[in-house]
Design a protein around this motif. Structure first.
Motif, PDB file in Angstrom:
ATOM      1  N   UNK A 114     -45.665  38.361  40.986  1.00  0.00           N
ATOM      2  CA  UNK A 114     -44.680  39.378  40.612  1.00  0.00           C
ATOM      3  C   UNK A 114     -44.656  39.664  39.115  1.00  0.00           C
ATOM      4  N   UNK A 115     -45.612  39.133  38.379  1.00  0.00           N
ATOM      5  CA  UNK A 115     -45.586  39.274  36.921  1.00  0.00           C
ATOM      6  C   UNK A 115     -46.697  40.207  36.435  1.00  0.00           C
ATOM      7  N   UNK A 116     -46.333  41.092  35.527  1.00  0.00           N
ATOM      8  CA  UNK A 116     -47.316  41.940  34.851  1.00  0.00           C
ATOM      9  C   UNK A 116     -47.703  41.257  33.541  1.00  0.00           C
ATOM     10  N   UNK A 117     -48.995  41.034  33.347  1.00  0.00           N
ATOM     11  CA  UNK A 117     -49.475  40.385  32.126  1.00  0.00           C
ATOM     12  C   UNK A 117     -50.356  41.365  31.350  1.00  0.00           C
ATOM     13  N   UNK A 118     -50.074  41.511  30.063  1.00  0.00           N
ATOM     14  CA  UNK A 118     -50.808  42.466  29.237  1.00  0.00           C
ATOM     15  C   UNK A 118     -51.348  41.797  27.978  1.00  0.00           C
TER      16      UNK A 118
END
Length: 291
Positions: A114-118
């Protein structure tokens, strides 16, 4: 091209601030984001992101004393519940891998999905390139060759792929990707990985340290979240699993079903020696097998 210097100059431009605000809102899917790394790159990222509708919750840094008295809180990762993080920006290119490894090690597979990593480095560079191109500061040719020292160009009008391929073979003393020597080089690099001497290979080049593509993982996590089930990935031209083995540690946790469509000799080798991946020559065959 030094993107840090260019960005520093552009930050004074009101038109750029408006452009970057819209650009970041389009690229960053998370409404709230934590920035891992409270150094100068992290501060620069926060300064630009704050101009958008994205809320910077806090900095994450092992040295949480860095931002005492500052507007944005700085938290030691040991003192927070990382499962509540929905968006994470890795601010330092030099320590990206270390940050990511530490972050992933502190989470369960379910929470990772569920995590967006950039990567701030990737976002910043793309933002600068897009702005310069949109405002006529660089042309498409320059854009394609930024960071590339190659003198090899492809141009011309052809009636078919075969005609273009034959012309290319006449100009350079090799064939295309079906060249036997390329396949042999890929196999050699893959076998180094299989023996544990290298981590992964790409285009026949062995890499000896882990490196993850944050854009790729963001897309994988988003697809997993939307589907709500195990991913079945079809990798066109996936060689002997370059992308899969590069990200194997995470893909295995997600239970991803990886399938590659390749040339016959790659498929034959893969089916005989690589158990983690299904290899196919044609899309139709792959589709029927996966029904």
């Amino acid at each position: 091209m030094d993107y840090r210097i260019i960005l520093k100059e552009l930050e004074q431009d009101k038109e750029f601030k408006k452009y970057s605000s819209n650009w970041l809102e389009e690229k960053i899917k998370a409404k709230e984001i934590y920035i891992w790394g409270a150094g100068q790159d992290g501060k620069n990222a926060a300064s630009l992101i704050k101009e958008s509708s994205i809320f910077v919750v806090a900095f994450i840094d092992m040295n949480s004393q860095k931002h005492i008295g500052q507007e944005i809180e700085c938290i030691n990762p040991k003192d927070m519940d990382l499962s509540k993080v929905k968006g994470l920006l890795l601010s330092s290119k030099d320590y990206e891998q270390e940050m990511e490894e530490r972050f992933l090690s502190m989470l369960t597979v379910d929470s990772i999905r569920d995590i967006y990593v950039y990567s701030w480095c990737d976002l910043r560079n793309q933002l600068v390139r897009d702005w310069l191109y949109a405002h006529g500061k660089i042309n498409l040719s320059s854009l394609l060759h930024i960071g590339c020292n190659s003198d090899l160009f492809y141009f011309g009008d052809y009636k078919s792929w075969i005609e273009a391929e034959m012309d290319a073979k006449n100009h350079i003393k090799s064939s295309g990707y079906d060249n036997t020597s390329i396949f042999e080089q890929v196999v050699k690099a893959y076998e180094l990985c299989h023996k544990g001497e290298a981590v992964f290979e790409r285009d026949g080049v062995a890499f000896y340290k882990p490196y993850y593509s944050h854009d790729f993982l963001a897309a994988i996590f988003e697809a997993q979240a939307e589907l709500g089930e195990k991913l079945c990935v079809l990798d066109f031209g996936g060689s002997l699993g370059s992308t899969y083995f590069q990200h194997k540690k995470i893909l295995k946790k997600l239970g991803a079903d990886w399938n590659i469509i390749e040339q016959p000799h790659f498929v034959k080798y893969g089916r005989e020696r690589i158990e983690d991946i299904s290899f196919f020559i044609m899309l139709k065959i792959a589709s029927e097998k996966k029904k």
